[in-house]
Design an enzyme around this catalytic site. Structure first.
Site, PDB file in Angstrom:
ATOM      1  N   SER A 251     -24.091   8.781   3.088  1.00  0.00           N
ATOM      2  CA  SER A 251     -24.060  10.200   3.435  1.00  0.00           C
ATOM      3  C   SER A 251     -23.157  10.917   2.444  1.00  0.00           C
ATOM      4  O   SER A 251     -22.547  10.299   1.571  1.00  0.00           O
ATOM      5  CB  SER A 251     -23.528  10.383   4.850  1.00  0.00           C
ATOM      6  N   LYS A 252     -23.064  12.205   2.620  1.00  0.00           N
ATOM      7  CA  LYS A 252     -22.225  13.044   1.748  1.00  0.00           C
ATOM      8  C   LYS A 252     -20.788  12.530   1.648  1.00  0.00           C
ATOM      9  O   LYS A 252     -20.137  12.741   0.635  1.00  0.00           O
ATOM     10  CB  LYS A 252     -22.205  14.485   2.294  1.00  0.00           C
ATOM     11  N   ARG A 253     -20.313  11.874   2.719  1.00  0.00           N
ATOM     12  CA  ARG A 253     -18.951  11.358   2.675  1.00  0.00           C
ATOM     13  C   ARG A 253     -18.737  10.396   1.510  1.00  0.00           C
ATOM     14  O   ARG A 253     -17.636  10.201   1.030  1.00  0.00           O
ATOM     15  CB  ARG A 253     -18.626  10.584   3.964  1.00  0.00           C
ATOM     16  N   HIS A 254     -19.809   9.734   1.104  1.00  0.00           N
ATOM     17  CA  HIS A 254     -19.689   8.742   0.034  1.00  0.00           C
ATOM     18  C   HIS A 254     -19.823   9.366  -1.349  1.00  0.00           C
ATOM     19  O   HIS A 254     -19.698   8.678  -2.343  1.00  0.00           O
ATOM     20  CB  HIS A 254     -20.769   7.671   0.193  1.00  0.00           C
ATOM     21  N   GLY A 255     -20.115  10.653  -1.407  1.00  0.00           N
ATOM     22  CA  GLY A 255     -20.332  11.299  -2.703  1.00  0.00           C
ATOM     23  C   GLY A 255     -21.664  12.010  -2.669  1.00  0.00           C
ATOM     24  O   GLY A 255     -22.221  12.250  -1.603  1.00  0.00           O
TER      25      GLY A 255
END
Ligand code: GLU
Length: 482
Positions: A251-255
């Site tokens: 997800s966006k949390r990972h980049g």
């Protein structure tokens, strides 16, 4: 039979790296088997579909080089390949299924269905909706005739089970007791994903459906629908989902997850294809470098792993560096010159370009991303009127700063010839003479000529910059220090 596969993104978001991998696997499978790769637009969600997302998907598939043979925008023998153009066809299929007793008009309300499920759970029976709340046929006809709206549900045969052999996941079995009589047509006459996708797969003569594992539980419904339409089932392959390095769903949390972001950050499409191919397909180890053509030659869906694959941005960055090193110099210049010019703020003259060409082998060896190259080359073409603050306080505004700069001026002033080798020898002799470490002795020179501590290799850079400019910059920094 020539395989026909499809990639069927919904234009409700930008092309995601996971979707790009699905597209790539479809593409590799089609090319490896001499089949057709078809692009479809699953745009039935009117509220969330936009032209901008659609454009983004097309643009980035093309950027990756995953050209489709048939489908959306380029056409083919099956119309526009856009679901919103095919509502009449979906309604026709739904009506035919109702006429043949394979589907029915349903009036059950959400509240009734909730109560049905609750009671089933309490009674320990199957909570899958089986049509038992519907009125008699006569009442259905009456209510429809009076203009009342109804959804159309597929009648799941019970008891029973749907079994299939998934190329990636192996033998699968879904008990119908767990499958609702699912909606195929909404009360406003629009199709659900299950109906639209299955009708398209049948009409477009798709042979293999390769898609994400999130759609696995839809597959029994699609098989039931396909067979109810009197068509042959397709072969399925469900790809595991991508995880971040922490083992959680990517997800966006990972980049970044949008392909556009990778393109803008300076990734090469070849590196992305290579990296995405390795996410699940065991072509070698996780550092295997293979061109699209090699991957086409070797692709084998049956060796794709069902285990979740980890998308590691660090590994992708490393791989991008490998691809940058593999570029030939002309190609590298073509890709980076515009970035350099943008950073410098002007078009480079012929003389500047010749200097850039001299720098290319140095920066190409080290770059992981193309825009890094611009910030590394910039110093050659701009006046240094500002220094990076951190670099300045760390290496200049210390005791050794002026010592190194004075030493460099003395060592370089009359140096002849002006080559990397002579500069190297002169500056090494200088630091030895003045009892400076390489770091304390060379970093101030680097900051003086480039403005910061991050620059291409020093001696080569000075050679390219030329004697006069080098000395002018060192003198300017020296006077800024006193
Ligand atoms: N349109 C669906 C999606 O974007 C995929 C459909 C399919 O592959 O069956 O999730």
């Amino acid at each position: 039979m020539t395989p026909r596969v499809r990639f069927a993104p919904s234009p409700t978001g930008y092309l995601h790296v996971g979707a790009a991998r699905t597209a790539l696997y479809n593409y590799l499978f089609a090319r490896n088997n001499g089949g057709a790769f078809i692009l479809r637009s699953d745009d039935t969600d009117k509220a969330r579909s936009t032209d901008e997302f659609q454009e983004d998907i097309l643009e980035h598939l093309r950027w990756l080089g995953l050209e489709w043979d048939e489908g959306f925008e380029i056409g083919g023998t099956h119309g526009s390949y856009r679901q919103s153009d095919r509502y009449d066809r979906y309604r026709e299929v739904a009506k035919d299924l109702v006429d043949r007793g394979r589907a029915y008009y349903s009036f059950a309300t959400a509240e009734q269905l909730d109560a049905f499920k609750r009671e089933a759970r309490e009674a320990g029976t199957s909570p899958a909706y089986d049509g038992s709340l519907e009125p008699s046929d006569a009442e259905v006809s009456e209510r429809l005739a009076s203009g009342e709206k109804a959804v159309v549900r597929f009648r799941v045969p019970r008891p029973g089970a749907t079994e299939f052999d998934d190329i990636v996941r192996g033998d699968m079995r879904f008990e119908h007791a767990q499958v609702d009589d699912f909606v195929i047509l909404r009360s406003d006459g629009t199709p659900t994903y299950h109906l639209a996708s299955t009708v398209d797969d049948v009409d477009y003569a798709i042979t293999h459906v390769i898609r994400g594992e999130d759609l696995l539980s839809s597959t029994p419904k699609h098989i039931l629908l396909t067979e109810a339409m009197g068509a042959d089932r397709v072969t399925y392959a469900h790809l595991s989902l991508l995880m971040g390095p922490d083992g959680k769903k990517l997800s966006k949390r990972h980049g970044d997850t949008a392909m556009a972001a990778y393109r803008e950050t300076g990734y090469l499409p070849e590196a992305l294809n290579n990296y995405l191919a390795l996410l699940g397909w065991n072509i070698g180890d996780d550092e295997t470098i293979a061109s699209l053509d090699e991957m086409i030659d070797r692709f084998d869906l049956s060796t794709v792993s069902k285990n979740p694959a980890v998308f590691d941005p660090k590994k992708l960055e490393w791989m991008n560096g490998v691809y940058i090193r593999e570029m030939d110099e002309a190609e590298f210049v073509a890709a980076t010159l515009p970035l350099v010019e943008e950073s410098v703020g002007r078009t480079l003259s012929e003389e500047d370009r010749a200097r850039y060409a001299m720098l290319v082998p140095l920066v190409k060896e080290r770059a992981k991303l193309l825009p890094e190259v611009a910030s590394q080359a910039r110093f050659l073409f701009v006046d240094i009127d500002e220094y990076d603050e951190k670099s300045w306080s760390k290496v200049m505004a210390v005791e050794e700063g002026p010592v190194a700069l004075d030493g460099a001026i003395a060592a370089l002033e009359d140096l002849d010839p002006w080559t990397t080798e002579t500069i190297d020898a002169a500056l090494r002799a200088m630091i030895e003479e003045r009892d400076l470490s390489a770091r304390k002795g060379f970093q101030p020179i680097r900051v003086a000529v480039s403005g910061s501590m991050v620059s291409p290799p020093l001696f080569e850079s000075l050679e390219i910059l030329g004697r006069d400019e080098t000395l002018a910059r060192i003198r300017a920094a020296r006077s800024a220090l006193s």
